[in-house]
Design a protein around this motif. Structure first.
Motif, mmCIF file in Angstrom:
data_model
loop_
_atom_site.group_PDB
_atom_site.id
_atom_site.type_symbol
_atom_site.label_atom_id
_atom_site.label_comp_id
_atom_site.label_asym_id
_atom_site.label_seq_id
_atom_site.Cartn_x
_atom_site.Cartn_y
_atom_site.Cartn_z
ATOM 1 N N GLY A 134 -17.492 -92.008 4.548
ATOM 2 C CA GLY A 134 -16.095 -91.140 4.507
ATOM 3 C C GLY A 134 -15.042 -92.278 4.189
ATOM 4 O O GLY A 134 -15.457 -93.413 4.165
ATOM 5 N N GLY A 135 -13.690 -91.840 4.206
ATOM 6 C CA GLY A 135 -12.727 -92.616 3.787
ATOM 7 C C GLY A 135 -12.208 -93.755 4.660
ATOM 8 O O GLY A 135 -12.257 -93.473 5.917
ATOM 9 N N HIS A 136 -11.994 -94.775 4.149
ATOM 10 C CA HIS A 136 -11.138 -96.089 4.905
ATOM 11 C C HIS A 136 -9.767 -95.744 5.518
ATOM 12 O O HIS A 136 -9.148 -95.409 4.702
ATOM 13 C CB HIS A 136 -11.518 -97.188 3.906
ATOM 14 N N ASP A 137 -9.711 -96.068 6.740
ATOM 15 C CA ASP A 137 -8.115 -95.726 7.323
ATOM 16 C C ASP A 137 -7.705 -97.066 7.482
ATOM 17 O O ASP A 137 -8.207 -98.118 7.832
ATOM 18 C CB ASP A 137 -8.430 -95.105 8.885
ATOM 19 N N SER A 187 -16.002 -102.635 8.096
ATOM 20 C CA SER A 187 -17.320 -102.221 8.935
ATOM 21 C C SER A 187 -17.105 -101.423 10.103
ATOM 22 O O SER A 187 -17.971 -100.613 10.345
ATOM 23 C CB SER A 187 -17.919 -103.538 9.423
ATOM 24 N N ASP A 188 -15.684 -101.302 10.615
ATOM 25 C CA ASP A 188 -15.460 -100.303 11.523
ATOM 26 C C ASP A 188 -15.380 -98.845 10.985
ATOM 27 O O ASP A 188 -15.690 -97.927 11.907
ATOM 28 C CB ASP A 188 -14.054 -100.512 11.995
ATOM 29 N N ARG A 207 -17.520 -95.908 12.679
ATOM 30 C CA ARG A 207 -16.819 -94.752 13.194
ATOM 31 C C ARG A 207 -17.362 -93.417 12.252
ATOM 32 O O ARG A 207 -17.475 -92.340 12.913
ATOM 33 C CB ARG A 207 -15.131 -94.883 12.674
ATOM 34 N N GLU A 208 -17.432 -93.632 11.014
ATOM 35 C CA GLU A 208 -18.047 -92.351 10.173
ATOM 36 C C GLU A 208 -19.522 -92.083 10.508
ATOM 37 O O GLU A 208 -19.584 -90.758 10.621
ATOM 38 C CB GLU A 208 -17.931 -92.523 8.726
ATOM 39 N N VAL A 209 -20.230 -92.818 10.756
ATOM 40 C CA VAL A 209 -21.623 -92.499 11.012
ATOM 41 C C VAL A 209 -21.485 -91.889 12.395
ATOM 42 O O VAL A 209 -22.190 -90.783 12.566
ATOM 43 C CB VAL A 209 -22.436 -93.732 11.217
ATOM 44 N N TRP A 210 -20.921 -92.392 13.477
ATOM 45 C CA TRP A 210 -20.703 -91.913 14.669
ATOM 46 C C TRP A 210 -20.098 -90.423 14.824
ATOM 47 O O TRP A 210 -20.461 -89.277 15.249
ATOM 48 C CB TRP A 210 -20.116 -92.573 15.736
ATOM 49 N N GLU A 211 -18.894 -90.278 14.061
ATOM 50 C CA GLU A 211 -18.336 -88.782 13.802
ATOM 51 C C GLU A 211 -19.085 -88.011 13.227
ATOM 52 O O GLU A 211 -19.299 -86.713 13.604
ATOM 53 C CB GLU A 211 -17.141 -89.117 12.891
ATOM 54 N N ALA A 255 -24.086 -97.053 15.207
ATOM 55 C CA ALA A 255 -24.683 -98.030 14.311
ATOM 56 C C ALA A 255 -24.046 -99.240 14.239
ATOM 57 O O ALA A 255 -22.962 -99.428 14.441
ATOM 58 C CB ALA A 255 -24.705 -97.302 13.022
ATOM 59 N N GLU A 256 -24.899 -100.086 13.676
ATOM 60 C CA GLU A 256 -24.332 -101.583 13.668
ATOM 61 C C GLU A 256 -24.653 -101.848 11.985
ATOM 62 O O GLU A 256 -25.874 -101.740 11.545
ATOM 63 C CB GLU A 256 -25.437 -102.367 14.320
#
Length: 157
Positions: free
Chosen positions: A49-52, A58-59, A63-67, A73-74
């Motif tokens: 998804g989009g970068h905030d 990398s954050d 964030r997107e993988v978890w959401e 993920a790393e």
């Protein structure tokens, strides 16, 4: 919100935005790939998804993988940068976004698979079974590049 992808379509509407975004090629210890079925177009894809503002890229991946999947993920490395102006996405709200996507390789570190408002299904898929899924050609290209461990530099195009 619905989405229509246009790829080198002369009838595609002109882009009116560019949003830096990420996708994550997450592979588990068995070699399976974390895939989502998108709620906006029904197609299978890598999570992303989009970068905030205020976060590192990398954050954004983490964030997107978890959401979207419930998986922690790393980030390992970058497998490609995709900026084809011939790929635009039209959203119901009138936004016509030109592709700008960075694909990262990542590994799972925990969590439990679950869906979200953006995903109707989340699955670990064996590489041989990816061909059976309805995956947009541009996403399939990202997957192919991420799976190719012989590359010495990321794909840029």
């Amino acid at each position: 919100m619905g989405r229509i992808d246009y790829l080198h379509d002369p009838d595609a509407p002109p882009a009116n935005s560019v949003v830096p975004s990420v996708v994550a090629f997450v592979q588990d210890g068995q070699g399976r790939v974390l895939m989502i079925q998108r709620s906006d177009n029904g197609r299978w894809a890598l999570p992303g998804g989009g970068h905030d503002a205020g976060e590192s890229i990398s954050d954004t991946v983490v964030r997107e993988v978890w959401e979207e999947t419930g998986i922690d993920a790393e980030v390992i490395d970058v497998s490609g940068i995709y900026t084809d102006p011939g790929h635009v996405m039209a959203y119901d709200d009138g936004e016509i976004r030109q592709q700008f996507s960075i694909c990262f390789r990542a590994r799972p570190t925990g969590g439990e698979v679950r869906t979200s408002s953006e995903t109707t299904q989340v699955r670990w898929v064996a590489p041989a079974d990816l061909v059976e899924l309805d995956v947009h050609p541009t996403m399939r290209l990202r997957i192919e590049h991420a799976m190719d461990r012989t590359r010495t530099a990321p794909y840029i195009g």
